[in-house]
Design a protein around this motif. Structure first.
Motif, mmCIF file in Angstrom:
data_model
loop_
_atom_site.group_PDB
_atom_site.id
_atom_site.type_symbol
_atom_site.label_atom_id
_atom_site.label_comp_id
_atom_site.label_asym_id
_atom_site.label_seq_id
_atom_site.Cartn_x
_atom_site.Cartn_y
_atom_site.Cartn_z
ATOM 1 N N VAL A 45 0.854 -1.190 0.000
ATOM 2 C CA VAL A 45 0.000 0.000 0.000
ATOM 3 C C VAL A 45 0.886 1.235 0.000
ATOM 4 N N ASN A 46 0.672 2.102 -0.966
ATOM 5 C CA ASN A 46 1.411 3.358 -1.052
ATOM 6 C C ASN A 46 0.537 4.503 -0.551
ATOM 7 N N THR A 47 1.141 5.434 0.182
ATOM 8 C CA THR A 47 0.418 6.612 0.625
ATOM 9 C C THR A 47 1.410 7.727 0.923
ATOM 10 N N THR A 48 0.912 8.869 1.341
ATOM 11 C CA THR A 48 1.777 9.994 1.686
ATOM 12 C C THR A 48 2.269 9.826 3.115
ATOM 13 N N PRO A 49 3.420 10.415 3.441
ATOM 14 C CA PRO A 49 3.886 10.347 4.831
ATOM 15 C C PRO A 49 2.881 10.933 5.827
ATOM 16 N N ALA A 50 2.186 12.000 5.432
ATOM 17 C CA ALA A 50 1.233 12.641 6.349
ATOM 18 C C ALA A 50 0.056 11.725 6.640
ATOM 19 N N PHE A 51 -0.503 11.091 5.617
ATOM 20 C CA PHE A 51 -1.643 10.205 5.818
ATOM 21 C C PHE A 51 -1.239 8.979 6.631
ATOM 22 N N ALA A 52 -0.040 8.467 6.345
ATOM 23 C CA ALA A 52 0.440 7.296 7.087
ATOM 24 C C ALA A 52 0.591 7.621 8.562
ATOM 25 N N ARG A 53 1.235 8.736 8.871
ATOM 26 C CA ARG A 53 1.551 9.056 10.266
ATOM 27 C C ARG A 53 0.320 9.478 11.065
ATOM 28 N N HIS A 54 -0.547 10.274 10.439
ATOM 29 C CA HIS A 54 -1.634 10.879 11.209
ATOM 30 C C HIS A 54 -2.967 10.145 11.100
ATOM 31 N N TRP A 55 -3.090 9.227 10.136
ATOM 32 C CA TRP A 55 -4.362 8.490 10.065
ATOM 33 C C TRP A 55 -4.156 6.977 9.969
ATOM 34 N N LEU A 56 -3.372 6.523 9.003
ATOM 35 C CA LEU A 56 -3.312 5.086 8.747
ATOM 36 C C LEU A 56 -2.636 4.309 9.873
ATOM 37 N N VAL A 57 -1.452 4.753 10.297
ATOM 38 C CA VAL A 57 -0.749 4.016 11.360
ATOM 39 C C VAL A 57 -1.567 3.950 12.652
ATOM 40 N N PRO A 58 -2.219 5.031 13.093
ATOM 41 C CA PRO A 58 -3.049 4.914 14.296
ATOM 42 C C PRO A 58 -4.215 3.929 14.154
ATOM 43 N N HIS A 59 -4.591 3.586 12.907
ATOM 44 C CA HIS A 59 -5.693 2.654 12.695
ATOM 45 C C HIS A 59 -5.217 1.236 12.364
ATOM 46 N N LEU A 60 -3.917 1.052 12.220
ATOM 47 C CA LEU A 60 -3.416 -0.244 11.770
ATOM 48 C C LEU A 60 -3.651 -1.364 12.777
ATOM 49 N N ALA A 61 -3.688 -1.045 14.053
ATOM 50 C CA ALA A 61 -3.947 -2.091 15.041
ATOM 51 C C ALA A 61 -5.304 -2.734 14.789
ATOM 52 N N ASP A 62 -6.294 -1.908 14.468
ATOM 53 C CA ASP A 62 -7.623 -2.431 14.171
ATOM 54 C C ASP A 62 -7.593 -3.298 12.917
ATOM 55 N N PHE A 63 -6.885 -2.824 11.885
ATOM 56 C CA PHE A 63 -6.798 -3.608 10.648
ATOM 57 C C PHE A 63 -6.113 -4.946 10.900
ATOM 58 N N HIS A 64 -4.994 -4.913 11.626
ATOM 59 C CA HIS A 64 -4.239 -6.145 11.870
ATOM 60 C C HIS A 64 -5.037 -7.126 12.721
ATOM 61 N N GLN A 65 -5.812 -6.616 13.653
ATOM 62 C CA GLN A 65 -6.645 -7.489 14.480
ATOM 63 C C GLN A 65 -7.707 -8.184 13.632
ATOM 64 N N ARG A 66 -8.249 -7.463 12.664
ATOM 65 C CA ARG A 66 -9.283 -8.025 11.798
ATOM 66 C C ARG A 66 -8.707 -8.948 10.726
ATOM 67 N N HIS A 67 -7.497 -8.636 10.254
ATOM 68 C CA HIS A 67 -6.899 -9.388 9.153
ATOM 69 C C HIS A 67 -5.446 -9.741 9.465
ATOM 70 N N PRO A 68 -5.210 -10.570 10.477
ATOM 71 C CA PRO A 68 -3.831 -10.876 10.864
ATOM 72 C C PRO A 68 -3.059 -11.646 9.807
ATOM 73 N N GLN A 69 -3.755 -12.264 8.841
ATOM 74 C CA GLN A 69 -3.077 -13.046 7.817
ATOM 75 C C GLN A 69 -2.441 -12.179 6.736
ATOM 76 N N ILE A 70 -2.806 -10.899 6.677
ATOM 77 C CA ILE A 70 -2.283 -10.015 5.635
ATOM 78 C C ILE A 70 -0.960 -9.414 6.087
ATOM 79 N N ASP A 71 0.063 -9.620 5.279
ATOM 80 C CA ASP A 71 1.396 -9.081 5.559
ATOM 81 C C ASP A 71 1.492 -7.727 4.845
ATOM 82 N N LEU A 72 1.112 -6.673 5.552
ATOM 83 C CA LEU A 72 1.010 -5.345 4.941
ATOM 84 C C LEU A 72 2.384 -4.696 4.816
ATOM 85 N N TRP A 73 2.675 -4.190 3.634
ATOM 86 C CA TRP A 73 3.905 -3.440 3.373
ATOM 87 C C TRP A 73 3.483 -2.013 3.080
#
Length: 298
Positions: free
Chosen positions: A98-126
């Motif tokens: 998944v490609n995104t901007t540094p701002a979106f990654a730091r301020h939105w996506l990374v804070p939500h990644l725990a929820d994503f990983h909990q729902r989809h632990p089989q996905i190896d997200l890069w």
């Protein structure tokens, strides 16, 4: 840049012999004969047109040129080994890039990644962050989520969210007079000229101040009390919930569109669909009050 390079095997043989101080030990380590190591060293010396070892019977010692080449060769081989090991990540069966901007990654996506990983632990997200818009045709990217995208060939393009912008600052600055606060300037929609063109009210902004090319750093600076800034309603939500930002006006103006590109080869992949469905749901939940054209489908 050299037009011709010595064979890699000769450099490996030289490095082993120099490190171990013995052609015989180098041969054992590399599973070669001692004569093969000797031939590699001679070919390398012939290529460089100077000796690398002093030879005295079975003992060998490096010349000054040999010492110099040893450090260079060890650095080169180590970097090559690290690069080759890094390629293992592209063989992971459940990897999603998944490609995104540094701002979106730091301020939105990374804070939500725990929820994503909990729902989809089989996905190896890069997570690949870049300042520049990616070329989906030439880069190994499954999904791009950014605010600077336009349609590209062989990709599904979709507007996920129409962001809104508003002026904000750290609560500690509210004690200062409006004209005493430093003005923080961004680029594109985060520039105060955009606020003024869209009919934004005067909140004490000045033409001079501190300038930021990265909207994420602009948001960090505002959250730390450096001055007033025009911020993204989507990206600033976490800082506002934490009490680090307060709005200076109830008014908001049109911001950038957050969109995605999904590569054609990834559209039918269940990993891609899982991430896209999660992303749409998370944005809907987080962007209440923001204009969201979140229709179904890809």
């Amino acid at each position: 840049m050299l037009k011709h390079w010595p064979p890699l095997n000769a450099l490996r043989g030289f490095e082993a012999a120099a490190r171990l101080g013995s052609f015989h030990k180098a041969a054992e380590e590399l599973h070669l004969t001692q004569s093969a190591i000797s031939q590699q060293i001679r070919s390398l010396e012939s290529f460089l047109e100077q000796p690398l070892f002093f030879r005295n019977g079975r003992s060998v010692a490096l010349t000054d040129a040999g010492f110099d080449l040893l450090s260079t060769t060890q650095a080169l081989l180590q970097q090559l080994a690290v690069g080759i090991r890094r390629l293992e990540q592209y063989r992971k069966p459940n990897q999603l890039v998944v490609n995104t901007t540094p701002a979106f990654a730091r301020h939105w996506l990374v804070p939500h990644l725990a929820d994503f990983h909990q729902r989809h632990p089989q996905i190896d997200l890069w997570l690949l962050t870049t300042d520049e818009t990616p070329d989906m045709a030439t880069q190994t990217i499954d999904i791009a989520v950014r605010d600077d995208l336009s349609a590209q060939a062989e990709c599904s393009f979709r507007v996920l969210l129409e962001d809104r912008l508003y002026p904000a600052c750290h609560p500690g600055l509210l004690e200062l007079a409006a004209d005493a606060r430093t003005t923080l300037h961004g680029e594109r929609e985060m520039d105060w000229s955009h606020w003024q063109v869209q009919g934004g009210a005067d909140v004490g902004q000045h033409s001079q101040g501190l300038n930021f090319s990265d909207p994420g750093l602009l948001l960090d600076a505002a959250s730390q009390g450096l001055g007033i800034a025009l911020v993204s309603q989507l990206l600033a939500g976490r800082a506002r919930d934490q009490g680090l930002l307060v709005p200076l006006a109830e008014q908001t103006v049109r911001g950038p569109n957050w969109t995605w590109l999904v590569h054609r080869d990834s559209q039918g992949d269940p990993l891609t669909r899982s991430f896209c469905d999660w992303l749409v749901g998370a944005l809907e939940e987080d962007s209440k009050g923001v204009e969201p054209p979140l229709g179904q489908g890809y």
